[in-house]
Design an enzyme around this catalytic site. Structure first.
Site, PDB file in Angstrom:
ATOM      1  N   TYR A 160       9.172   7.464   0.277  1.00  0.00           N
ATOM      2  CA  TYR A 160       8.652   6.903  -0.977  1.00  0.00           C
ATOM      3  C   TYR A 160       9.794   6.310  -1.807  1.00  0.00           C
ATOM      4  O   TYR A 160       9.711   5.170  -2.287  1.00  0.00           O
ATOM      5  CB  TYR A 160       7.939   8.005  -1.769  1.00  0.00           C
TER       6      TYR A 160
ATOM      7  N   ASN B 154       1.447  -3.085  -8.952  1.00  0.00           N
ATOM      8  CA  ASN B 154       1.479  -1.687  -9.360  1.00  0.00           C
ATOM      9  C   ASN B 154       0.893  -0.741  -8.322  1.00  0.00           C
ATOM     10  O   ASN B 154       1.204   0.452  -8.335  1.00  0.00           O
ATOM     11  CB  ASN B 154       0.712  -1.563 -10.693  1.00  0.00           C
TER      12      ASN B 154
ATOM     13  N   LYS C  20      10.605   2.270  -3.054  1.00  0.00           N
ATOM     14  CA  LYS C  20      10.790   1.839  -4.440  1.00  0.00           C
ATOM     15  C   LYS C  20      12.199   1.269  -4.666  1.00  0.00           C
ATOM     16  O   LYS C  20      12.384   0.428  -5.557  1.00  0.00           O
ATOM     17  CB  LYS C  20      10.514   3.009  -5.389  1.00  0.00           C
TER      18      LYS C  20
HETATM   19  N1  LIG Z   1       2.442   8.851 -11.591  1.00  0.00           N
HETATM   20  C1  LIG Z   1       3.759   8.951 -11.466  1.00  0.00           C
HETATM   21  O1  LIG Z   1       4.355  10.007 -11.731  1.00  0.00           O
HETATM   22  C2  LIG Z   1       4.578   7.767 -11.011  1.00  0.00           C
HETATM   23  C3  LIG Z   1       5.968   7.825 -11.142  1.00  0.00           C
HETATM   24  C4  LIG Z   1       6.727   6.745 -10.715  1.00  0.00           C
HETATM   25  C5  LIG Z   1       6.107   5.636 -10.191  1.00  0.00           C
HETATM   26  N2  LIG Z   1       4.755   5.606 -10.080  1.00  0.00           N
HETATM   27  C6  LIG Z   1       4.131   4.405  -9.489  1.00  0.00           C
HETATM   28  O2  LIG Z   1       3.179   3.889 -10.403  1.00  0.00           O
HETATM   29  C7  LIG Z   1       2.206   3.135  -9.673  1.00  0.00           C
HETATM   30  C8  LIG Z   1       0.824   3.556 -10.155  1.00  0.00           C
HETATM   31  O3  LIG Z   1       0.663   4.921  -9.846  1.00  0.00           O
HETATM   32  P1  LIG Z   1      -0.297   5.902 -10.648  1.00  0.00           P
HETATM   33  O4  LIG Z   1       0.473   7.144 -10.896  1.00  0.00           O
HETATM   34  O5  LIG Z   1      -0.956   5.213 -11.767  1.00  0.00           O
HETATM   35  O6  LIG Z   1      -1.307   6.273  -9.467  1.00  0.00           O
HETATM   36  P2  LIG Z   1      -2.872   6.182  -9.251  1.00  0.00           P
HETATM   37  O7  LIG Z   1      -3.584   6.646 -10.487  1.00  0.00           O
HETATM   38  O8  LIG Z   1      -3.135   6.875  -7.965  1.00  0.00           O
HETATM   39  O9  LIG Z   1      -3.121   4.620  -9.094  1.00  0.00           O
HETATM   40  C9  LIG Z   1      -2.753   3.942  -7.915  1.00  0.00           C
HETATM   41  C10 LIG Z   1      -3.532   2.651  -7.855  1.00  0.00           C
HETATM   42  O10 LIG Z   1      -3.169   1.973  -6.659  1.00  0.00           O
HETATM   43  C11 LIG Z   1      -4.335   1.710  -5.902  1.00  0.00           C
HETATM   44  N3  LIG Z   1      -4.019   1.747  -4.485  1.00  0.00           N
HETATM   45  C12 LIG Z   1      -3.332   2.683  -3.810  1.00  0.00           C
HETATM   46  N4  LIG Z   1      -3.239   2.356  -2.523  1.00  0.00           N
HETATM   47  C13 LIG Z   1      -3.896   1.172  -2.391  1.00  0.00           C
HETATM   48  C14 LIG Z   1      -4.176   0.305  -1.303  1.00  0.00           C
HETATM   49  N5  LIG Z   1      -3.769   0.563  -0.058  1.00  0.00           N
HETATM   50  N6  LIG Z   1      -4.887  -0.826  -1.552  1.00  0.00           N
HETATM   51  C15 LIG Z   1      -5.323  -1.120  -2.805  1.00  0.00           C
HETATM   52  N7  LIG Z   1      -5.085  -0.339  -3.866  1.00  0.00           N
HETATM   53  C16 LIG Z   1      -4.395   0.789  -3.647  1.00  0.00           C
HETATM   54  C17 LIG Z   1      -5.319   2.779  -6.313  1.00  0.00           C
HETATM   55  O11 LIG Z   1      -6.639   2.414  -6.053  1.00  0.00           O
HETATM   56  P3  LIG Z   1      -7.621   3.402  -5.210  1.00  0.00           P
HETATM   57  O12 LIG Z   1      -7.410   4.774  -5.772  1.00  0.00           O
HETATM   58  O13 LIG Z   1      -8.958   2.868  -5.447  1.00  0.00           O
HETATM   59  O14 LIG Z   1      -7.158   3.280  -3.819  1.00  0.00           O
HETATM   60  C18 LIG Z   1      -5.032   2.867  -7.798  1.00  0.00           C
HETATM   61  O15 LIG Z   1      -5.681   1.841  -8.505  1.00  0.00           O
HETATM   62  C19 LIG Z   1       2.467   3.388  -8.201  1.00  0.00           C
HETATM   63  O16 LIG Z   1       3.170   2.297  -7.650  1.00  0.00           O
HETATM   64  C20 LIG Z   1       3.357   4.627  -8.226  1.00  0.00           C
HETATM   65  O17 LIG Z   1       4.191   4.703  -7.099  1.00  0.00           O
HETATM   66  C21 LIG Z   1       3.966   6.635 -10.482  1.00  0.00           C
END
Ligand SMILES: NC(=O)c1ccc[n+]([C@@H]2O[C@H](COP(=O)([O-])OP(=O)(O)OC[C@H]3O[C@@H](n4cnc5c(N)ncnc54)[C@H](OP(=O)(O)O)[C@@H]3O)[C@@H](O)[C@H]2O)c1
Length: 244
Positions: free
Chosen positions: A147, A84, A151
């Site tokens: 991005y 994730n 995906k």
């Molecule tokens: N939010 C949206 O609208 C959305 C839509 C479509 C898809 N997604 C996908 O959903 C997933 C989760 O996103 P989210 O929205 O929940 O975002 P988020 O709250 O920013 O969570 C991202 C997570 O990934 C970790 N992370 C990021 N880069 C990392 C790295 N280099 N090494 C280790 N951990 C890392 C972060 O940890 P740290 O912060 O501690 O680095 C955090 O735990 C992602 O793959 C994102 O692309 C999100």
């Protein structure tokens, strides 16, 4: 006893947003959960939100050997692997730098690929992998070309991994979120630009709202444990944005 009692779950990017919401459901349901993240703030938030059984692991996604070793030592096997962790960057094709391109592919695509490679040996028949993709992987959304491509690659890998692992009894599926207000955008672009983007997404969404992390978490848990006749699929959780 819940369905998740004693299940061994690894969630990369499990310290914030969608990943943390998933960890909370499974932790509360009796699973043994290991979540990874990097920043002190997100690690502290996860430690506070999860129960004492959960393992909060400070680790960059690039450290796939370290994660596999930690999971093996802590659990001896993995019943659900949730890939994730992800990052985004908003930039037009003309403004995107080589480093931005490489960094996004490293976190969003390369790391999940090699994490599957390293951890699948720990996964017994009946286990599952869930990858977090995005509805951006099939729509043209200005400033998201890299991005979205990361995906789209994950969506493709979901099918191939599923084909390679089906005979071992391991299911592989993806969850494809629409816009969810987790703060991920604010971490990659100025707050004003993120807020404008989210407002525009809210306005055009058939449900006229953004998703909640818990709504995506339910889909991940479903794919991980309940969707026992489903593999190679991508489940969209987007308020209908990509369908209506
Ligand atoms: N939010 C949206 O609208 C959305 C839509 C479509 C898809 N997604 C996908 O959903 C997933 C989760 O996103 P989210 O929205 O929940 O975002 P988020 O709250 O920013 O969570 C991202 C997570 O990934 C970790 N992370 C990021 N880069 C990392 C790295 N280099 N090494 C280790 N951990 C890392 C972060 O940890 P740290 O912060 O501690 O680095 C955090 O735990 C992602 O793959 C994102 O692309 C999100």
């Amino acid at each position: 006893m819940s369905n998740y009692d004693g299940k061994r779950v690894v969630i990369t990017g499990g310290t914030s947003g969608i990943g943390l919401a998933t960890a909370k459901v499974l932790d509360a349901g009796g699973a043994r959960v290991l979540v990874t993240g990097r920043t002190p703030a997100s690690l502290a938030a996860a430690a506070a939100a999860l129960g004492p059984r959960a393992l909060v692991d400070r680790r960059d996604v690039a450290d796939v050997d370290g994660l596999a070793d930690r999971a093996a030592a802590a659990f001896g096997g993995v019943d659900l692997l949730v890939l994730n962790a992800g990052a985004t960057a908003g930039a037009t094709v003309e403004d995107t730098t080589g480093d931005q391109y490489d960094d996004l592919f490293a976190v969003n695509t390369r790391a999940p690929f090699f994490t599957v490679q390293r951890i699948v040996g720990l996964m017994p028949p009946g286990s599952a992998v869930v990858l977090t993709t995005s509805i951006a992987n099939r729509k043209g959304i200005a400033t998201t070309s890299v991005y979205s491509a990361t995906k789209a690659a994950l969506r493709s890998m979901t099918r191939t991994f599923a084909a390679e692992l089906v005979d071992r009894g391991i299911r592989v599926n993806a969850v494809s979120p629409g816009p969810v207000d987790t703060g991920i955008l604010e971490r990659s672009m100025p707050a004003e630009a993120a807020s404008e983007f989210l407002a525009a997404q809210r306005a055009v969404n058939p449900m006229r709202r953004l998703g909640e992390p818990e709504e995506v978490a339910k889909a991940i848990v479903f794919l991980g444990f309940d969707a026992t006749y489903t593999t190679g699929a991508e489940l969209t959780v987007d308020g209908g944005a990509s369908q209506l």
